[in-house]
Write a protein that holds these residues in place. Sequence first.
Motif, PDB file in Angstrom:
ATOM      1  N   PHE A 341       0.840  -1.198   0.000  1.00  0.00           N
ATOM      2  CA  PHE A 341       0.000   0.000   0.000  1.00  0.00           C
ATOM      3  C   PHE A 341       0.876   1.249   0.000  1.00  0.00           C
ATOM      4  N   GLY A 342       0.275   2.380  -0.363  1.00  0.00           N
ATOM      5  CA  GLY A 342       0.997   3.646  -0.319  1.00  0.00           C
ATOM      6  C   GLY A 342       0.719   4.495  -1.541  1.00  0.00           C
ATOM      7  N   PHE A 343       0.925   5.801  -1.407  1.00  0.00           N
ATOM      8  CA  PHE A 343       0.681   6.714  -2.520  1.00  0.00           C
ATOM      9  C   PHE A 343       1.620   6.434  -3.690  1.00  0.00           C
ATOM     10  N   SER A 344       2.896   6.191  -3.398  1.00  0.00           N
ATOM     11  CA  SER A 344       3.844   5.933  -4.483  1.00  0.00           C
ATOM     12  C   SER A 344       3.538   4.610  -5.174  1.00  0.00           C
ATOM     13  N   VAL A 345       3.013   3.642  -4.432  1.00  0.00           N
ATOM     14  CA  VAL A 345       2.594   2.367  -5.026  1.00  0.00           C
ATOM     15  C   VAL A 345       1.443   2.617  -5.999  1.00  0.00           C
ATOM     16  N   GLN A 346       0.480   3.435  -5.574  1.00  0.00           N
ATOM     17  CA  GLN A 346      -0.655   3.774  -6.431  1.00  0.00           C
ATOM     18  C   GLN A 346      -0.194   4.517  -7.683  1.00  0.00           C
ATOM     19  N   LYS A 347       0.758   5.425  -7.499  1.00  0.00           N
ATOM     20  CA  LYS A 347       1.253   6.196  -8.646  1.00  0.00           C
ATOM     21  C   LYS A 347       1.896   5.283  -9.682  1.00  0.00           C
ATOM     22  N   ARG A 348       2.688   4.278  -9.243  1.00  0.00           N
ATOM     23  CA  ARG A 348       3.319   3.370 -10.202  1.00  0.00           C
ATOM     24  C   ARG A 348       2.276   2.554 -10.950  1.00  0.00           C
ATOM     25  N   ILE A 349       1.211   2.150 -10.266  1.00  0.00           N
ATOM     26  CA  ILE A 349       0.136   1.413 -10.937  1.00  0.00           C
ATOM     27  C   ILE A 349      -0.529   2.303 -11.968  1.00  0.00           C
ATOM     28  N   TRP A 350      -0.773   3.547 -11.605  1.00  0.00           N
ATOM     29  CA  TRP A 350      -1.372   4.523 -12.527  1.00  0.00           C
ATOM     30  C   TRP A 350      -0.507   4.687 -13.774  1.00  0.00           C
ATOM     31  N   GLU A 351       0.801   4.735 -13.602  1.00  0.00           N
ATOM     32  CA  GLU A 351       1.704   4.868 -14.743  1.00  0.00           C
ATOM     33  C   GLU A 351       1.681   3.604 -15.600  1.00  0.00           C
ATOM     34  N   ARG A 352       1.597   2.460 -14.958  1.00  0.00           N
ATOM     35  CA  ARG A 352       1.633   1.197 -15.698  1.00  0.00           C
ATOM     36  C   ARG A 352       0.381   0.970 -16.542  1.00  0.00           C
ATOM     37  N   VAL A 353      -0.724   1.612 -16.183  1.00  0.00           N
ATOM     38  CA  VAL A 353      -1.947   1.478 -16.983  1.00  0.00           C
ATOM     39  C   VAL A 353      -2.113   2.680 -17.904  1.00  0.00           C
ATOM     40  N   LEU A 357      -7.244   6.793 -15.546  1.00  0.00           N
ATOM     41  CA  LEU A 357      -7.845   6.728 -14.212  1.00  0.00           C
ATOM     42  C   LEU A 357      -8.834   5.574 -14.072  1.00  0.00           C
ATOM     43  N   GLU A 358      -9.640   5.325 -15.101  1.00  0.00           N
ATOM     44  CA  GLU A 358     -10.601   4.234 -15.019  1.00  0.00           C
ATOM     45  C   GLU A 358      -9.901   2.890 -14.857  1.00  0.00           C
ATOM     46  N   LYS A 359      -8.828   2.681 -15.623  1.00  0.00           N
ATOM     47  CA  LYS A 359      -8.074   1.438 -15.506  1.00  0.00           C
ATOM     48  C   LYS A 359      -7.383   1.350 -14.152  1.00  0.00           C
ATOM     49  N   PHE A 360      -6.898   2.490 -13.665  1.00  0.00           N
ATOM     50  CA  PHE A 360      -6.255   2.497 -12.357  1.00  0.00           C
ATOM     51  C   PHE A 360      -7.233   2.088 -11.267  1.00  0.00           C
ATOM     52  N   ILE A 361      -8.419   2.700 -11.267  1.00  0.00           N
ATOM     53  CA  ILE A 361      -9.418   2.422 -10.229  1.00  0.00           C
ATOM     54  C   ILE A 361      -9.852   0.961 -10.283  1.00  0.00           C
ATOM     55  N   ASP A 362      -9.920   0.422 -11.476  1.00  0.00           N
ATOM     56  CA  ASP A 362     -10.249  -0.996 -11.622  1.00  0.00           C
ATOM     57  C   ASP A 362      -9.111  -1.864 -11.090  1.00  0.00           C
ATOM     58  N   ARG A 363      -7.859  -1.500 -11.402  1.00  0.00           N
ATOM     59  CA  ARG A 363      -6.715  -2.310 -11.031  1.00  0.00           C
ATOM     60  C   ARG A 363      -6.551  -2.391  -9.502  1.00  0.00           C
ATOM     61  N   VAL A 364      -6.830  -1.296  -8.798  1.00  0.00           N
ATOM     62  CA  VAL A 364      -6.638  -1.307  -7.345  1.00  0.00           C
ATOM     63  C   VAL A 364      -7.876  -1.795  -6.597  1.00  0.00           C
ATOM     64  N   GLY A 365      -8.914  -2.209  -7.334  1.00  0.00           N
ATOM     65  CA  GLY A 365     -10.079  -2.807  -6.691  1.00  0.00           C
ATOM     66  C   GLY A 365     -11.067  -1.829  -6.105  1.00  0.00           C
ATOM     67  N   TRP A 366     -11.158  -0.642  -6.694  1.00  0.00           N
ATOM     68  CA  TRP A 366     -12.096   0.352  -6.177  1.00  0.00           C
ATOM     69  C   TRP A 366     -13.436   0.348  -6.922  1.00  0.00           C
ATOM     70  N   ASN A 388      -4.600  -8.602   2.170  1.00  0.00           N
ATOM     71  CA  ASN A 388      -4.902  -9.392   0.970  1.00  0.00           C
ATOM     72  C   ASN A 388      -5.664  -8.598  -0.079  1.00  0.00           C
ATOM     73  N   ALA A 389      -5.949  -7.341   0.200  1.00  0.00           N
ATOM     74  CA  ALA A 389      -6.611  -6.481  -0.784  1.00  0.00           C
ATOM     75  C   ALA A 389      -5.691  -6.305  -1.990  1.00  0.00           C
ATOM     76  N   PRO A 390      -6.243  -5.890  -3.129  1.00  0.00           N
ATOM     77  CA  PRO A 390      -5.389  -5.660  -4.304  1.00  0.00           C
ATOM     78  C   PRO A 390      -4.278  -4.658  -3.993  1.00  0.00           C
ATOM     79  N   LYS A 391      -3.187  -4.826  -4.652  1.00  0.00           N
ATOM     80  CA  LYS A 391      -2.056  -3.926  -4.452  1.00  0.00           C
ATOM     81  C   LYS A 391      -2.477  -2.491  -4.773  1.00  0.00           C
ATOM     82  N   GLY A 392      -2.137  -1.548  -3.901  1.00  0.00           N
ATOM     83  CA  GLY A 392      -2.493  -0.150  -4.111  1.00  0.00           C
ATOM     84  C   GLY A 392      -3.904   0.191  -3.672  1.00  0.00           C
ATOM     85  N   HIS A 393      -4.616  -0.755  -3.042  1.00  0.00           N
ATOM     86  CA  HIS A 393      -6.009  -0.545  -2.623  1.00  0.00           C
ATOM     87  C   HIS A 393      -6.122   0.575  -1.593  1.00  0.00           C
TER      88      HIS A 393
END
Length: 451
Positions: A341-353, A357-366, A388-393
């Motif tokens: 978890f963490g803001f920087s973790v979320q940012k890397r997921i956002w960059e990878r998709v 934003l829609e793909k990011f929100i889906d990827r982190v399980g929101w 056990n929540a999705p990474k970046g949740h």
Amino acid sequence: MAKIALLIGVSEYEPELNPLPAAVKDIKAMQRVLQHPDIGGFAEADIKILENPQRQVMEEAIETLFSERNKDDMVLLYFSGHGIKDDRGRLFLTTSETRKNSKGELIRATATAASKIHEDMENSRSRQQVIILDCCFSGAFATGMSAKDDDNLDIKKQLVETNKPEEVQGRVVITSSTATQYSFEQQGSELSIYTHYLVEGIEKGTADTDNDGVISVDELHEYARKKVQEAASAMKPGIFAVMQGYKIQLAKAPKSNSKLIKQHSDNDDLSSKKQVDYRHLRDLLKAGKWKQADQETLVVMLEAADRVQKGRLSGKSIENFPCTDLRTLDQLWVKYSNGHFGFSVQKRIWERVGKDLEKFIDRVGWLQTGMFKSEYRRSYDEYSFTINAPKGHLPAAYSIKTEKTAISLIKAVYPMPLVVASTLGLYDLDSAIKSERLNETLFFRIEACEL
């Protein structure tokens, strides 16, 4: 799949250019970690070393590196030496015979053009290509250091862009500095600053920030970038990728590293520009009380942003959020979740998709799927507050708090797509959109704060 590397170090130069003693040591250090069977996993025979090569030898080796490959091969080109530009601003990698004319201009026939390397990359069948440039240019920058690299170099344009991106599974270039800044070789040091931290991140496993046992290019870049800027604040290493280049896995993290990550110290950096007390948040995270920690994160963010009376964050408050506090929050979340978890973790997921934003929100399980197969944001109580929540949740409360209407109520009473509900006046869609944009604003703030 084969993993092939070409490591080039140029320490010895013609009188016009200063020698760089660390360059040949850099390639030896890179060779050591890459061919380690439990780390880099490169076969010894698949790593070629070039010390102080002449231009023709260097160009033939680079062409061979890329041309004799299969599509599933991973190719790595590493260069440590002087980087220089011609009078038209084009990047060249120097060789042992690189010279300048009487006007101080580069004699192009004595150096290797970036465009030549780009052409070799384009013609290669390999779909995983990694370029690491610890490039430098002569000229003293500060006492005890020799300046490396020159300004006005558009590395992204000259090395990364491709005419056929659909044929490239991953291409990534990481550099010791940006196009307008200098990188350095510190006198008295065995290795250049940039390569020192690349090797450290791989060899010690400390670049495995998400603790998944492997070190990807983006993780290595982030680790080296932070360390480099602590040592030489004028340097800003860069990363440029095509398609999935960020995700290319360079090495395995040493098994001992996972033990080190889990041995949390109480000596956390709880710095705050606004005198916010982060001890309670630290204790909640340390105890694995994720929901309480998420709610406490919102509380302290409101305090740091001077938004306590408003009760929710705004885009402007995020744009001006203190970097010191943002760094403290992120480090606590990343540390006590072992990189989950963490803001920087979320940012890397956002960059990878692709910063979608829609793909990011889906990827982190929101997201929650409704009866009309229209995806919309979960209500807060439906989030998963376990490791056990999705990474970046998590954290999540900071963005949900901007919504004026509870999505859970809308879902219970009006089981329909949110666009329809908004049209009927049953849901404040504009407010929801602002909520998602807050995530994006935060990611840009993280970039600005160089987390």
